[in-house]
Design an enzyme around this catalytic site. Sequence first.
Site, short mmCIF file in Angstrom:
data_model
loop_
_atom_site.label_atom_id
_atom_site.label_comp_id
_atom_site.label_asym_id
_atom_site.label_seq_id
_atom_site.Cartn_x
_atom_site.Cartn_y
_atom_site.Cartn_z
N GLU A 187 -5.78 -17.37 -15.45
CA GLU A 187 -5.48 -18.22 -14.31
C GLU A 187 -5.66 -19.70 -14.66
O GLU A 187 -4.88 -20.56 -14.25
CB GLU A 187 -6.39 -17.83 -13.13
N GLU A 246 -2.76 -20.67 -16.58
CA GLU A 246 -1.61 -20.78 -15.69
C GLU A 246 -1.62 -22.12 -14.95
O GLU A 246 -0.60 -22.80 -14.82
CB GLU A 246 -1.60 -19.62 -14.68
N CYS A 305 -7.34 -13.56 -6.35
CA CYS A 305 -8.33 -12.49 -6.54
C CYS A 305 -8.58 -11.69 -5.28
O CYS A 305 -8.96 -10.54 -5.34
CB CYS A 305 -9.67 -13.05 -6.97
N SER A 339 -1.19 -17.77 -7.71
CA SER A 339 -1.30 -17.45 -9.14
C SER A 339 -0.78 -16.04 -9.38
O SER A 339 -1.06 -15.13 -8.61
CB SER A 339 -2.76 -17.54 -9.58
N LYS A 380 -9.43 -3.87 -1.33
CA LYS A 380 -9.22 -3.47 -2.73
C LYS A 380 -8.61 -2.07 -2.80
O LYS A 380 -7.94 -1.74 -3.77
CB LYS A 380 -10.54 -3.51 -3.49
N GLU A 398 -5.05 -2.70 -2.42
CA GLU A 398 -4.55 -3.36 -3.62
C GLU A 398 -4.30 -2.33 -4.73
O GLU A 398 -3.25 -2.35 -5.38
CB GLU A 398 -5.56 -4.41 -4.10
N GLU A 435 3.15 -1.91 -7.48
CA GLU A 435 3.28 -2.70 -8.72
C GLU A 435 2.03 -2.59 -9.61
O GLU A 435 2.02 -3.08 -10.72
CB GLU A 435 3.61 -4.16 -8.40
N CYS A 448 -16.69 -12.81 -1.52
CA CYS A 448 -16.80 -11.34 -1.64
C CYS A 448 -18.15 -10.81 -1.19
O CYS A 448 -18.26 -9.68 -0.73
CB CYS A 448 -16.57 -10.92 -3.08
#
Lengths: 159, 594
Positions: B281, B284, B308, B328, B367, B370, B375, B524
């Site tokens: 990241e 990036e 994230c 990102s 999560k 996710e 993908e 988190c």
Amino acid sequence: MNDLRNLVSTLVDKHGRDEESLLPILQGIENSESYVSQEAMVEIAKELNISAAQVYGTATFYSFLSIQPLGKYVIRVCKTITCSMHGKNQVISELENMLKIKLGETTSDKRFSLLETNCLGQCHKGPAMLINDEPYTDLTPEKVREIIRDIQQKEFAVN
Amino acid sequence: MKVNLTIDNIAVSVDEGSTILEAAKQVSIHIPTLCYHEDLCVAGNCRVCVVEQTGTNRLLPSCAMPVSEGMDIHTNSLKVRAARKQVVELLISEHNAECTRCYKNGKCELQELSSEYILGDNGFIDLIPFKKYTIDNFSPSIIKDDSKCIRCQRCVRTCTELQSISALTVAHKGKEMKISSFYDKPMYEVVCTNCGQCVNRCPTGALTEKIYIDQVWEAICAEDKHVVVQTAPAVRVALGEALGMEPGEIITGKLVSALRRLGFSAVLDTDFTADLTIIEEGNELLQRLTKVLKDGDTSVKLPMTTSCSPGWVKFIEHTFPEYLDNVSTAKSPQQMFGALAKTFYAEKLKIEPENIVSVSIMPCTAKKFEADRPEMQSSGYKDVDFVLTTRELALMIKQAGIDFLSLPDDEYDSIMGQSTGAGVIFGATGGVMEAALRTAYEVVTGREVPFKNLEVTPVRGMEEVKEATIKLENVLPKWDFLEGVELKTCVTHGLTNAKKVMEAVKSGEANYHFIEVMACPGGCLGGGGQPIPTNLQIRQKRTEAIYQEDRLKAIRKSHENPEVQKIYEEFLKEPLGAMSHELLHTHYTVRNRQ
């Protein structure tokens, strides 16, 4: 869909984009479309920058906003305790028999919808009902038959 | 101004405007509550917190009633006890009280109250059989069981006040009133980000995470499976709370011991891929800065936001789809780990990837969603098979009969187990930004980030929106176009704040290069999968623990993690390279606003 978008945007221009404009906008939709559709709610939510669920919450709270298409004549029978004690249930079964629908339903010819509503303020003359904006009081099954028959005859005469 | 009153004959003096409940807390008198939650506005709808005021006939809701001079309050009079019992009886009459079959059994606030008030047999008629309740269990993250809902509306307030999503609302009225999504659609189909903040605040079992404990036991017990487990940074400062410890205790060593005792084949660390995330990241960001500031490439977007937090990612997909190119492309540490576990790790250990089961322990319910994204299968398999919350892990530890408190400290396995302080602080709001700055500043200038002990304090703490501007001076020749540039960063947590930041970006009012967003309050460590209860104090203690863990680490910069350096040498070759692109980066989907 475009018509609906135009309707919502006209109403939003008229009433504003604040959250308190939600109710007049919903009433505007109800007046033109006879109910507030799912698509209308999503469109309103976008315009007012609130969630679609919030629009749904408000639309389902009010007895006089409908989230499903209703018939030309919307019958709302008062469901509160005084009307119940004066024979509301008999009134409803008479209506169900005549219209061949159950409470909450609309006839297949889209002429009549049968709903319950909160107090109409006619407790001294219960049972009471509204057909569109017209109140009917001191109802009996017989009186109900006459009222409905009159409307049906008027309707057949038109067609 | 101070107001004087007595509560249960104890004199107390509190600030004007305080509620009776707050005043009682000050003298350690416990008043039961259900709809009240410290993080939320007062609703005053459950009536379980009623108290009696001498001279007044009517009982007062202590959560909503401000104190006044000379009040004489009784919190435990006969009248109060009778009223509370009645309230609990009424709530139970509409509550599916099959407690023995409920995930919240033993952790339910309504159950606790009913045991305190000894309800007995003479309750109101049970209305549950007369109601057509539904259970929505289509979402991979959250289960909504209306039969257990007491309509306290904590979830509705959470979703609106903390997250500005309002996926849940109060629909209909009177006896039909219910907590509903748009058109009562499954949570899976609406704007819900799966953040689980509602789950964290639901007093009963009406909103819970979807549980994958049995599937994980099955994998552990299957002889031909190699079960790897990764642990998120925020778990090690909160798990203890669910196992009888005080908030803020660091239990990393015990966590590793416990996982090994549970039978996982390898105990590895999400912090390792957190470090890897920083490399990808961070590079990036530098690549975007190069393209925009040096090459004048207008197709590349700034500000770049972090990726994230899966709650944040789904939020931006629904709410600001026009900004998806700003997110990102780096996967979250969980998914980077998953992709590498079934490729790099499998190769290294000579295990067939189909025999690897990849489990993650997360402070998060989003999560789970996710890991289920289509993908997220870049290894050719589902990269992360099962996601457990901190709470689910605590339950597994109890099931296994492990005495957590007496466990020895243990070390993570290698490979993919080594991490730096930069990886650890991912668990707190501002952590990703701080970790990124520790690395990016050094890449550009060749010097350490100019803060004492590498602690980038402006991005830390519970402030809603934190900004930090860092001037890049005396840069290395390769980065000469950045000489004198003021790198503008912004850090925010909680989606209500994220929405404010994005609106400022949209209107052009804010001009950042890099934005860190965490969907949950505090980052988190305040995630929807963390031990219940949560409040600001608890989140602050977890935050202190995270930064303590960072200070204790020998290595505190992601790019100095030896295992990270090694994985680039042996496998990935270079940051943002072909292999990274295939395994460590992703794309996003425009979603509707229903």
